[in-house]
Design a protein around this motif. Structure first.
Motif, PDB file in Angstrom:
ATOM      1  N   LEU A 211     -48.509  36.063  -9.780  1.00  0.00           N
ATOM      2  CA  LEU A 211     -48.466  37.532  -9.609  1.00  0.00           C
ATOM      3  C   LEU A 211     -47.681  37.417 -11.134  1.00  0.00           C
ATOM      4  CD1 LEU A 211     -45.616  37.780  -7.313  1.00  0.00           C
ATOM      5  CD2 LEU A 211     -48.019  39.321  -8.040  1.00  0.00           C
ATOM      6  N   LEU A 212     -48.035  36.058 -12.427  1.00  0.00           N
ATOM      7  CA  LEU A 212     -47.321  36.299 -13.935  1.00  0.00           C
ATOM      8  C   LEU A 212     -48.734  36.252 -14.219  1.00  0.00           C
ATOM      9  CD1 LEU A 212     -45.454  32.651 -13.585  1.00  0.00           C
ATOM     10  CD2 LEU A 212     -44.184  35.260 -12.966  1.00  0.00           C
ATOM     11  N   SER A 213     -47.877  36.815 -15.676  1.00  0.00           N
ATOM     12  CA  SER A 213     -48.314  36.822 -17.124  1.00  0.00           C
ATOM     13  C   SER A 213     -48.315  36.203 -18.126  1.00  0.00           C
ATOM     14  CB  SER A 213     -49.277  38.869 -17.643  1.00  0.00           C
ATOM     15  OG  SER A 213     -48.256  38.701 -17.453  1.00  0.00           O
ATOM     16  N   GLU A 214     -49.050  36.250 -19.590  1.00  0.00           N
ATOM     17  CA  GLU A 214     -48.490  35.682 -20.560  1.00  0.00           C
ATOM     18  C   GLU A 214     -46.904  36.602 -20.775  1.00  0.00           C
ATOM     19  OE1 GLU A 214     -51.025  32.410 -23.189  1.00  0.00           O
ATOM     20  OE2 GLU A 214     -51.700  34.854 -22.888  1.00  0.00           O
ATOM     21  N   GLU A 215     -47.397  37.734 -20.828  1.00  0.00           N
ATOM     22  CA  GLU A 215     -46.356  38.441 -20.759  1.00  0.00           C
ATOM     23  C   GLU A 215     -44.538  38.806 -19.960  1.00  0.00           C
ATOM     24  OE1 GLU A 215     -49.631  39.703 -20.674  1.00  0.00           O
ATOM     25  OE2 GLU A 215     -49.532  39.199 -22.865  1.00  0.00           O
ATOM     26  N   THR A 216     -45.257  38.046 -19.324  1.00  0.00           N
ATOM     27  CA  THR A 216     -43.821  37.284 -18.457  1.00  0.00           C
ATOM     28  C   THR A 216     -42.807  37.362 -19.202  1.00  0.00           C
ATOM     29  OG1 THR A 216     -45.726  38.250 -16.616  1.00  0.00           O
ATOM     30  CG2 THR A 216     -43.129  37.326 -15.774  1.00  0.00           C
ATOM     31  N   GLU A 217     -41.023  37.659 -18.564  1.00  0.00           N
ATOM     32  CA  GLU A 217     -40.677  36.497 -19.168  1.00  0.00           C
ATOM     33  C   GLU A 217     -39.382  35.877 -18.332  1.00  0.00           C
ATOM     34  OE1 GLU A 217     -38.310  39.077 -22.175  1.00  0.00           O
ATOM     35  OE2 GLU A 217     -39.734  39.931 -23.462  1.00  0.00           O
ATOM     36  N   LEU A 218     -39.074  34.715 -18.338  1.00  0.00           N
ATOM     37  CA  LEU A 218     -38.750  33.741 -16.915  1.00  0.00           C
ATOM     38  C   LEU A 218     -37.680  33.804 -17.981  1.00  0.00           C
ATOM     39  CD1 LEU A 218     -41.586  32.181 -15.634  1.00  0.00           C
ATOM     40  CD2 LEU A 218     -41.033  34.252 -15.080  1.00  0.00           C
ATOM     41  N   GLU A 219     -36.221  33.934 -17.430  1.00  0.00           N
ATOM     42  CA  GLU A 219     -35.155  33.001 -17.605  1.00  0.00           C
ATOM     43  C   GLU A 219     -35.186  32.438 -17.074  1.00  0.00           C
ATOM     44  OE1 GLU A 219     -31.487  35.728 -17.067  1.00  0.00           O
ATOM     45  OE2 GLU A 219     -32.193  36.923 -18.261  1.00  0.00           O
ATOM     46  N   GLU A 220     -35.234  31.247 -15.562  1.00  0.00           N
ATOM     47  CA  GLU A 220     -35.204  30.207 -15.761  1.00  0.00           C
ATOM     48  C   GLU A 220     -36.133  29.773 -14.546  1.00  0.00           C
ATOM     49  OE1 GLU A 220     -31.255  29.312 -14.237  1.00  0.00           O
ATOM     50  OE2 GLU A 220     -31.428  30.609 -12.731  1.00  0.00           O
ATOM     51  N   VAL A 221     -37.070  28.580 -14.485  1.00  0.00           N
ATOM     52  CA  VAL A 221     -37.413  28.489 -13.324  1.00  0.00           C
ATOM     53  C   VAL A 221     -36.586  26.970 -12.254  1.00  0.00           C
ATOM     54  CG1 VAL A 221     -39.435  26.453 -12.713  1.00  0.00           C
ATOM     55  CG2 VAL A 221     -40.043  28.452 -14.140  1.00  0.00           C
ATOM     56  N   LEU A 222     -36.507  26.926 -11.064  1.00  0.00           N
ATOM     57  CA  LEU A 222     -36.026  26.064 -10.903  1.00  0.00           C
ATOM     58  C   LEU A 222     -36.479  24.896  -9.631  1.00  0.00           C
ATOM     59  CD1 LEU A 222     -33.704  28.517 -11.313  1.00  0.00           C
ATOM     60  CD2 LEU A 222     -32.947  27.491  -8.936  1.00  0.00           C
ATOM     61  N   VAL A 223     -36.750  24.065  -9.562  1.00  0.00           N
ATOM     62  CA  VAL A 223     -38.256  23.336  -8.662  1.00  0.00           C
ATOM     63  C   VAL A 223     -36.580  22.876  -7.372  1.00  0.00           C
ATOM     64  CG1 VAL A 223     -39.717  20.970  -8.520  1.00  0.00           C
ATOM     65  CG2 VAL A 223     -38.725  22.740 -10.831  1.00  0.00           C
ATOM     66  N   ILE A 224     -37.186  22.920  -6.855  1.00  0.00           N
ATOM     67  CA  ILE A 224     -36.118  22.218  -5.481  1.00  0.00           C
ATOM     68  C   ILE A 224     -36.770  21.829  -4.045  1.00  0.00           C
ATOM     69  CG2 ILE A 224     -34.749  23.183  -3.244  1.00  0.00           C
ATOM     70  CD1 ILE A 224     -34.500  25.680  -4.679  1.00  0.00           C
ATOM     71  N   PRO A 225     -36.686  20.179  -4.491  1.00  0.00           N
ATOM     72  CA  PRO A 225     -37.730  19.218  -4.125  1.00  0.00           C
ATOM     73  C   PRO A 225     -37.196  19.179  -2.125  1.00  0.00           C
ATOM     74  CG  PRO A 225     -37.054  17.953  -5.292  1.00  0.00           C
ATOM     75  CD  PRO A 225     -36.493  19.239  -6.024  1.00  0.00           C
ATOM     76  N   TRP A 226     -37.881  18.470  -1.208  1.00  0.00           N
ATOM     77  CA  TRP A 226     -37.321  18.162   0.056  1.00  0.00           C
ATOM     78  C   TRP A 226     -36.583  16.953  -0.360  1.00  0.00           C
ATOM     79  CZ3 TRP A 226     -42.232  17.987   4.115  1.00  0.00           C
ATOM     80  CH2 TRP A 226     -42.282  19.412   3.986  1.00  0.00           C
ATOM     81  N   GLN A 227     -35.460  17.121   0.037  1.00  0.00           N
ATOM     82  CA  GLN A 227     -34.892  15.811  -0.255  1.00  0.00           C
ATOM     83  C   GLN A 227     -34.862  14.819   1.760  1.00  0.00           C
ATOM     84  OE1 GLN A 227     -31.790  16.573  -2.614  1.00  0.00           O
ATOM     85  NE2 GLN A 227     -33.429  17.945  -3.154  1.00  0.00           N
ATOM     86  N   VAL A 228     -35.353  13.431   0.514  1.00  0.00           N
ATOM     87  CA  VAL A 228     -35.827  12.946   1.335  1.00  0.00           C
ATOM     88  C   VAL A 228     -35.404  11.578   0.413  1.00  0.00           C
ATOM     89  CG1 VAL A 228     -37.782  11.978   2.926  1.00  0.00           C
ATOM     90  CG2 VAL A 228     -37.937  14.307   2.395  1.00  0.00           C
ATOM     91  N   GLY A 229     -35.236  10.872   1.031  1.00  0.00           N
ATOM     92  CA  GLY A 229     -35.176   9.426   0.106  1.00  0.00           C
ATOM     93  C   GLY A 229     -36.040   8.592   0.446  1.00  0.00           C
ATOM     94  N   ALA A 240     -38.373  31.609  -9.526  1.00  0.00           N
ATOM     95  CA  ALA A 240     -38.383  31.940 -11.397  1.00  0.00           C
ATOM     96  C   ALA A 240     -37.330  33.192 -11.114  1.00  0.00           C
ATOM     97  CB  ALA A 240     -40.122  32.183 -11.647  1.00  0.00           C
ATOM     98  N   ARG A 241     -36.536  32.819 -11.553  1.00  0.00           N
ATOM     99  CA  ARG A 241     -35.874  34.241 -12.945  1.00  0.00           C
ATOM    100  C   ARG A 241     -35.719  34.760 -12.925  1.00  0.00           C
ATOM    101  NH1 ARG A 241     -30.178  35.879 -15.076  1.00  0.00           N
ATOM    102  NH2 ARG A 241     -30.316  33.109 -15.387  1.00  0.00           N
ATOM    103  N   LEU A 242     -37.149  36.661 -13.179  1.00  0.00           N
ATOM    104  CA  LEU A 242     -37.478  37.919 -14.163  1.00  0.00           C
ATOM    105  C   LEU A 242     -36.407  38.088 -14.991  1.00  0.00           C
ATOM    106  CD1 LEU A 242     -39.774  39.127 -11.428  1.00  0.00           C
ATOM    107  CD2 LEU A 242     -40.134  37.097 -13.194  1.00  0.00           C
ATOM    108  N   ASN A 243     -36.915  38.436 -16.349  1.00  0.00           N
ATOM    109  CA  ASN A 243     -36.477  39.396 -17.178  1.00  0.00           C
ATOM    110  C   ASN A 243     -37.080  40.215 -17.725  1.00  0.00           C
ATOM    111  OD1 ASN A 243     -33.950  39.302 -18.995  1.00  0.00           O
ATOM    112  ND2 ASN A 243     -35.342  38.247 -20.497  1.00  0.00           N
ATOM    113  N   GLN A 244     -37.721  41.395 -16.387  1.00  0.00           N
ATOM    114  CA  GLN A 244     -38.338  42.052 -16.677  1.00  0.00           C
ATOM    115  C   GLN A 244     -38.860  42.329 -15.372  1.00  0.00           C
ATOM    116  OE1 GLN A 244     -41.744  39.968 -19.410  1.00  0.00           O
ATOM    117  NE2 GLN A 244     -43.219  41.634 -17.402  1.00  0.00           N
ATOM    118  N   PHE A 245     -39.431  44.030 -15.802  1.00  0.00           N
ATOM    119  CA  PHE A 245     -39.808  44.782 -14.165  1.00  0.00           C
ATOM    120  C   PHE A 245     -41.610  43.866 -14.165  1.00  0.00           C
ATOM    121  CE2 PHE A 245     -37.438  48.110 -15.778  1.00  0.00           C
ATOM    122  CZ  PHE A 245     -37.011  49.001 -14.825  1.00  0.00           C
TER     123      PHE A 245
END
Length: 249
Positions: A211-229, A240-245
């Motif tokens: 869904l992304l291209s080089e023109e896509t502006e991302l305000e932030e990306v969050l990586v949420i791993p499984w919580q396993v010790g 990913a939080r978008l900053n555009q249409f």
């Protein structure tokens, strides 16, 4: 186009860049396939539903931490959430055919001195090879003929972007299938401790970047791993939080 649909971030603040983990998920040939076995089932007369999930920790979209390849490397369960939020994200289009290598000349041409200066605060790079098109259509090609990043590229990025902390790609692995020495060097270049290279990276593999291209502006990306010790790396959800249409056809 008449059938074009524009989705505003006022309606959708986040999109998911990780795949849903299923029994049909492509996994590296060295891994066991994912199994999801119903245990308790309401339709069989039980009071509730449960399932047993069996998956190796590098299944589906997953995050590699330094402990994956380094004896004294940091495991993913040791990272706190703030270390897995990235606010200066670059998307790099680097189209590749099966089994091709992302070489230094592919990247150094993008990062000229002016571009490096303008993006010196980059903390996350997402490399889009276009290989995600094989994810459902040709799983065998996706798994054993994936493009990969050269060890020199990883070293170059760390050397020139001192705030870089995360590198992601839309292939099953950062390294090409069957090149053991190349794979070791790629991962060690990402994970090794070196004061001149900044902090060791984390690597996110098997991303859905269609869904992304080089023109896509991302305000932030969050990586949420499984919580396993006590594991080196883990399957993860990536938002990913978008900053555009975003145009969806």
């Amino acid at each position: 186009m008449e059938n074009e649909k524009k989705i505003s971030t006022n309606n959708i603040n986040y999109i998911r860049l990780s795949y849903t983990l299923t029994e049909n998920s492509p996994v590296h040939p060295a891994l066991k396939r994912v199994s999801i076995t119903p245990e308790n089932q309401i339709r069989r007369g039980d009071a509730y539903n449960t399932s047993v999930i069996c998956a190796e920790n590098h299944s589906g979209t997953h995050v590699d931490a330094p402990a994956h390849f380094m004896k004294d490397g940091r495991p993913i369960h040791d990272y706190n959430p703030n270390e897995l939020i990235f606010e200066s994200v670059l998307i790099i289009d680097c189209p590749k055919n099966p089994d091709e290598l992302i070489a230094l000349e592919d990247i150094s041409g993008v990062f000229d001195p002016q571009y490096l200066e303008a993006n010196k605060d980059t903390d996350c790079i997402l490399i889009r090879t276009g290989f995600g098109s094989y994810h459902e259509e040709d799983i065998e090609t996706y798994l054993i003929r994936n493009p990969g990043i050269s060890p020199e590229v990883v070293y170059y990025l760390r050397q020139n972007l001192p705030k870089l902390k995360c590198l992601g790609i839309d292939t099953v692995s950062m390294s090409r299938y069957g090149r053991v020495e190349e794979a070791i060097e790629v991962h060690q270049n990402a994970f090794k401790m070196d004061e001149s290279l900044g902090k060791p990276l984390i690597l996110v593999e098997d991303l859905n970047l269609r869904l992304l291209s080089e023109e896509t502006e991302l305000e932030e990306v969050l990586v949420i791993p499984w919580q396993v010790g006590e594991i080196d790396s883990a399957p993860c959800t990536v938002l990913a939080r978008l900053n555009q249409f975003l145009n969806i056809f």
